[in-house]
Design an enzyme around this catalytic site. Structure first.
Site, mmCIF file in Angstrom:
data_model
loop_
_atom_site.group_PDB
_atom_site.id
_atom_site.type_symbol
_atom_site.label_atom_id
_atom_site.label_comp_id
_atom_site.label_asym_id
_atom_site.label_seq_id
_atom_site.Cartn_x
_atom_site.Cartn_y
_atom_site.Cartn_z
ATOM 1 N N GLN A 9 0.841 -1.204 0.000
ATOM 2 C CA GLN A 9 0.000 0.000 0.000
ATOM 3 C C GLN A 9 0.876 1.254 0.000
ATOM 4 O OE1 GLN A 9 -3.097 -0.679 2.772
ATOM 5 N NE2 GLN A 9 -3.973 1.345 2.634
ATOM 6 N N SER A 87 4.411 -6.289 2.959
ATOM 7 C CA SER A 87 3.073 -6.226 3.557
ATOM 8 C C SER A 87 2.036 -6.797 2.582
ATOM 9 C CB SER A 87 2.762 -4.784 3.974
ATOM 10 O OG SER A 87 1.572 -4.726 4.722
ATOM 11 N N LEU A 88 1.132 -5.975 2.079
ATOM 12 C CA LEU A 88 0.136 -6.414 1.092
ATOM 13 C C LEU A 88 0.800 -7.151 -0.073
ATOM 14 C CD1 LEU A 88 -2.547 -6.157 -0.668
ATOM 15 C CD2 LEU A 88 -1.605 -3.985 -1.399
ATOM 16 N N ARG A 112 -8.982 -8.770 3.523
ATOM 17 C CA ARG A 112 -7.957 -8.148 4.372
ATOM 18 C C ARG A 112 -8.184 -6.637 4.468
ATOM 19 N NH1 ARG A 112 -2.619 -5.793 3.493
ATOM 20 N NH2 ARG A 112 -1.065 -6.553 4.985
ATOM 21 N N HIS A 194 0.108 -3.469 11.243
ATOM 22 C CA HIS A 194 1.225 -4.252 11.803
ATOM 23 C C HIS A 194 1.485 -3.913 13.277
ATOM 24 C CE1 HIS A 194 1.899 -5.829 7.837
ATOM 25 N NE2 HIS A 194 1.892 -4.600 7.372
ATOM 26 N N GLN A 243 0.964 -11.872 9.915
ATOM 27 C CA GLN A 243 1.537 -10.680 9.295
ATOM 28 C C GLN A 243 0.823 -9.383 9.708
ATOM 29 O OE1 GLN A 243 0.580 -8.800 5.879
ATOM 30 N NE2 GLN A 243 2.288 -9.522 4.655
#
Length: 293
Positions: A9, A87-88, A112, A194, A243
């Site tokens: 992102q 991440s994503l 998500r 996170h 995650q």
């Protein structure tokens, strides 16, 4: 060895993916399928929407995922020896290396995004970029600060992102500047990604991941949570669930990929953020963007 890396992102831009759509019938088919799966025309927002339209989490995450995954399918000579995603981007990497189908990957990313959006609305929370301090110093200041604030993204040496409750992040930023941080600034994000504040989203996503078919990968993935090469679908699942509440250990993942033989990093998707981070981790690495055939 070629390492393919997938952005997260923040890499989105207005007009993203239009070149893929116009040049490739296979890309058109996948974009149209995505509109059906999501139940709204994400292509309209990606191709013609403003930066503001693209900023909404439920749009941003599928948009970046689609750009990366479709580019990996229609781009030139995609033959990874290893993959990782920020991440994503880990979801994009898992579709690209055969662990998830395109449809399942997109459904999980959409789930998500919605789960994270919902978690963000429960409490005032944010993230902040911290520049110019050792990791240990940042971790130490976070642990000393009252309230929930943790190190969330280890992007490259001297560049960390912290995450947590708004007041705690603000206080930590003040403390970090006192300890010598060059910068400690609040980021324009929707919430504390996170961090422990994503626990409700983690639970939501865990159920969806459990009910999804995960295949054996075509090549190892270096996941944000473990940072080492993973080939076992069950382990991949477990790391993917954690995650959301665990830090993105990007520096450590890239270092391990280099240790295992990566000599070239190719970024698949919008922007060049990851190439910049790889260069800051190891200046000698070759980096490039994946292109169309």
């Amino acid at each position: 060895m070629k390492a393919y890396v997938f952005p997260g992102q923040g890499a989105q831009f207005s007009g993203m993916g239009l070149d893929l759509y116009e040049k490739s019938p296979e890309a058109q088919e996948l974009f149209n399928k995505a509109n059906e799966i999501l139940g709204f025309s994400i292509t309209d927002i990606m191709f013609e929407g403003s930066a503001e339209d693209l900023k909404e989490t439920k749009v941003t995450q599928p948009a970046v995922f689609l750009h990366s995954v479709i580019l990996s399918k229609v781009g030139e000579n995609f033959k990874p020896d290893m993959v990782a995603g920020h991440s994503l981007g880990e979801f994009s990497a898992l579709v690209a290396n055969g662990v998830l189908s395109f449809e399942d990957g997109l459904k999980l990313v959409s789930k998500r995004a919605q789960a994270m959006q919902k978690a963000c609305e429960l409490e005032s929370s944010t993230m902040a970029a911290v520049l110019g301090l050792e990791d240990e110093m940042v971790e130490s200041v976070c642990s000393e600060t009252e309230g929930i604030v943790v190190a969330a993204n280890y992007n490259c040496p001297g560049q960390l992102v912290i995450s947590g409750a708004y007041d705690a992040v603000e206080k930590a930023c003040e403390n970090l500047k006192e300890r010598g941080a060059k910068r400690a600034m609040i980021l324009p994000v929707g919430g504390a990604f996170h961090s422990p504040l994503m626990e409700p989203a983690r639970k939501d996503l865990a159920a969806a991941i459990e009910n999804t078919q995960f295949n054996k990968p075509l090549c190892p993935i270096y996941q944000n949570v473990s940072t080492f090469a993973v080939n076992d679908p069950e382990e991949i699942k477990k790391n993917l669930v954690f995650q959301l509440t665990a830090p993105v250990k990007w520096t450590q993942s890239v270092q391990n990929m280099i240790k295992d033989g990566a000599s070239e990093f190719i970024e698949v998707g919008p922007g060049k953020v990851l190439q910049g981070l790889v260069k800051k981790i190891d200046r000698s690495m070759n980096t490039s963007s994946a292109g169309l055939e």
